[in-house]
Design an enzyme around this catalytic site. Structure first.
Site, PDB file in Angstrom:
ATOM      1  CG  ASP A  10      -0.497   0.479   2.488  1.00 49.65           C
ATOM      2  OD1 ASP A  10       0.780   0.016   3.175  1.00 49.65           O
ATOM      3  OD2 ASP A  10      -0.911   0.545   3.817  1.00 49.65           O
ATOM      4  CG  ASN A  39       0.880   3.225   4.263  1.00 42.39           C
ATOM      5  OD1 ASN A  39       0.362   3.452   5.101  1.00 42.39           O
ATOM      6  ND2 ASN A  39       1.482   3.086   3.798  1.00 42.39           N
ATOM      7  CG  PHE A 165      -1.991   2.123   9.521  1.00 38.32           C
ATOM      8  CD1 PHE A 165      -2.746   2.816   9.776  1.00 38.32           C
ATOM      9  CD2 PHE A 165      -1.931   1.368   7.889  1.00 38.32           C
ATOM     10  CE1 PHE A 165      -3.550   3.270   8.534  1.00 38.32           C
ATOM     11  CE2 PHE A 165      -2.282   1.077   7.168  1.00 38.32           C
ATOM     12  CZ  PHE A 165      -3.275   2.794   7.303  1.00 38.32           C
ATOM     13  CG  ASN A 166      -0.385  -2.665   7.271  1.00 32.23           C
ATOM     14  OD1 ASN A 166      -0.864  -1.791   7.138  1.00 32.23           O
ATOM     15  ND2 ASN A 166       1.290  -2.310   7.550  1.00 32.23           N
ATOM     16  CG  HIS A 239       6.442   0.432   9.557  1.00 30.90           C
ATOM     17  ND1 HIS A 239       7.251   0.166  11.253  1.00 30.90           N
ATOM     18  CD2 HIS A 239       6.651   1.905   9.672  1.00 30.90           C
ATOM     19  CE1 HIS A 239       6.476   0.896  11.800  1.00 30.90           C
ATOM     20  NE2 HIS A 239       6.598   2.291  10.498  1.00 30.90           N
ATOM     21  CG  ASP A 240       5.563  -1.757   4.508  1.00 32.42           C
ATOM     22  OD1 ASP A 240       5.478  -2.561   5.657  1.00 32.42           O
ATOM     23  OD2 ASP A 240       5.133  -0.876   3.911  1.00 32.42           O
TER      24      ASP A 240
HETATM   25  C1  BDR Z   1       2.765   0.239   8.291  1.00 34.52           C
HETATM   26  O1  BDR Z   1       1.895   1.351   8.391  1.00 34.52           O
HETATM   27  C2  BDR Z   1       1.914   2.166   7.510  1.00 34.52           C
HETATM   28  O2  BDR Z   1       1.850   3.005   7.854  1.00 34.52           O
HETATM   29  C3  BDR Z   1       3.507   1.922   6.871  1.00 34.52           C
HETATM   30  O3  BDR Z   1       3.802   1.788   5.540  1.00 34.52           O
HETATM   31  C4  BDR Z   1       3.867   0.331   7.441  1.00 34.52           C
HETATM   32  O4  BDR Z   1       3.323  -0.661   6.284  1.00 34.52           O
HETATM   33  C5  BDR Z   1       3.035   0.560   9.695  1.00 34.52           C
HETATM   34  O5  BDR Z   1       3.002   0.055  10.880  1.00 34.52           O
HETATM   35 CA    CA Z   2       2.886  -0.485   3.859  1.00 37.33          CA
END
Ligand code: BDR
Ligand code: CA
Length: 310
Positions: A10, A39, A165-166, A239-240
């Site tokens: 995303d 996102n 978030f995810n 993160h990703d």
């Molecule tokens: C995750 O949420 C998104 O904002 C970032 O791309 C990452 O996948 C971190 O919580």
């Molecule tokens: Ca992401």
């Protein structure tokens, strides 16, 4: 032989770097990119996947557009972190490639069908596309080697005290994917917060000097200044790409088998990943959890990838 990979993402600033690492690392054969709302809206994330490929000169990887929103709740994008265009509000170049005619579902189906080897899915956004695929194509899922997902946390959250978030954007999707019994690795905030994009890291990336590095350094500056402004941490976490790094180079992190469940109902805890790292319950272990990152090794993977791109 390189591992065949589909990257479901995303983009999103850190997703862009995940695309670059997946396209550049010789241990990965990136067969497709699929996009999901998270996102940003699906229009933004699909455009941003194409931007990531345009900037880095990645051609020939089909990009299939996926779900416009979560399975059971309204989409809340992460503008406050990724900016209104989900890429920090920076000026974006002209697109050099379009979307594939196939949507995410059909693209994943075709990649799995045509592959002679099992395919690994790196997922760096809400799991909406993957859950939908699991429900529609249970037989074909046998060709998924494993799913390595950035999301969740063994501890603190980033959208509520304990929700990441995810996970929190589409908890039902995570629940469906976990129930599928496809081998699953969680790369949560507990490890991604070890990947701080320090000033030194940012300047090393900028010093690479190619178009990818210049664009990437600009994105990362925006990302870090947003984290700083919100008082979260002065250097944002990347993160990703840890998902992709783990597939390409398993020595980049230690992992532990554990029990993962997703809370779907709590008044204060909907979207929280419950990870039984200490084995306090007798529930069977159902996932692998990434625990400790070799930070230098990680940045070296990222820098090498960026250096090899346009
Ligand atoms: C995750 O949420 C998104 O904002 C970032 O791309 C990452 O996948 C971190 O919580
Ligand atoms: Ca992401």
């Amino acid at each position: 032989m390189p591992t065949p990979v589909i990257l479901d993402c995303d983009p999103g600033i850190d997703d862009v770097v995940a695309i670059w690492l997946a396209a550049a690392h010789p241990a990965i054969d990136l067969r497709a990119i699929t996009t999901v709302a998270g996102n940003g809206t699906i229009d933004h994330t699909s455009r941003n996947a194409r931007i990531a490929c345009t900037v880095a000169g990645i051609h020939g990887v089909p990009i299939g557009q996926g779900a416009p929103g979560p399975l059971a709740q309204k989409l809340e994008t992460a503008d406050w972190i990724h900016g209104a265009n989900a890429l920090g509000g920076i000026d974006l170049p002209q697109l050099a490639m379009g979307l594939d005619d196939r949507d995410a579902h059909d693209l994943i189906r075709d990649v799995l069908t045509q592959s002679t080897q099992p395919v690994t899915i790196a997922a760096t956004g809400p799991l909406t596309n993957i859950a939908t695929f699991v429900e529609r194509q249970p037989e074909l899922c046998r060709k998924i080697e494993r799913i390595v997902w950035m999301g969740g946390s063994t501890g603190r959250g980033n959208v509520s005290p304990y929700a990441e978030f995810n996970a929190s954007t589409d908890p039902e999707a995570l629940d469906i994917v976990l129930a599928s019994a496809i081998p699953f690795t969680m790369v949560g905030l507990n490890i991604t917060h070890q990947a701080q994009i320090t000033r030194e890291v940012r300047s090393r990336i900028r010093a690479i000097g190619n178009a990818t590095a210049t664009f990437g350094a600009e994105l990362l500056e925006r990302f870090c200044s947003t984290y700083d402004a919100f008082g979260e941490m002065p250097d944002g976490p990347l993160h990703d790409p840890i998902t992709v790094a783990l597939i390409a180079d398993p020595a980049v992190a230690t992992t532990q088998k554990s029990r993962l469940d997703i809370e779907l109902h709590g008044d204060f805890t909907r979207g929280v990943t419950v990870v039984d790292l200490l084995e306090l319950t007798s529930r069977p272990k159902n996932v692998t959890v990434a625990v400790d990152l070799d930070v230098d090794r990680y940045w070296s993977l990222i820098e090498t990838a960026i250096r090899s791109l346009a």
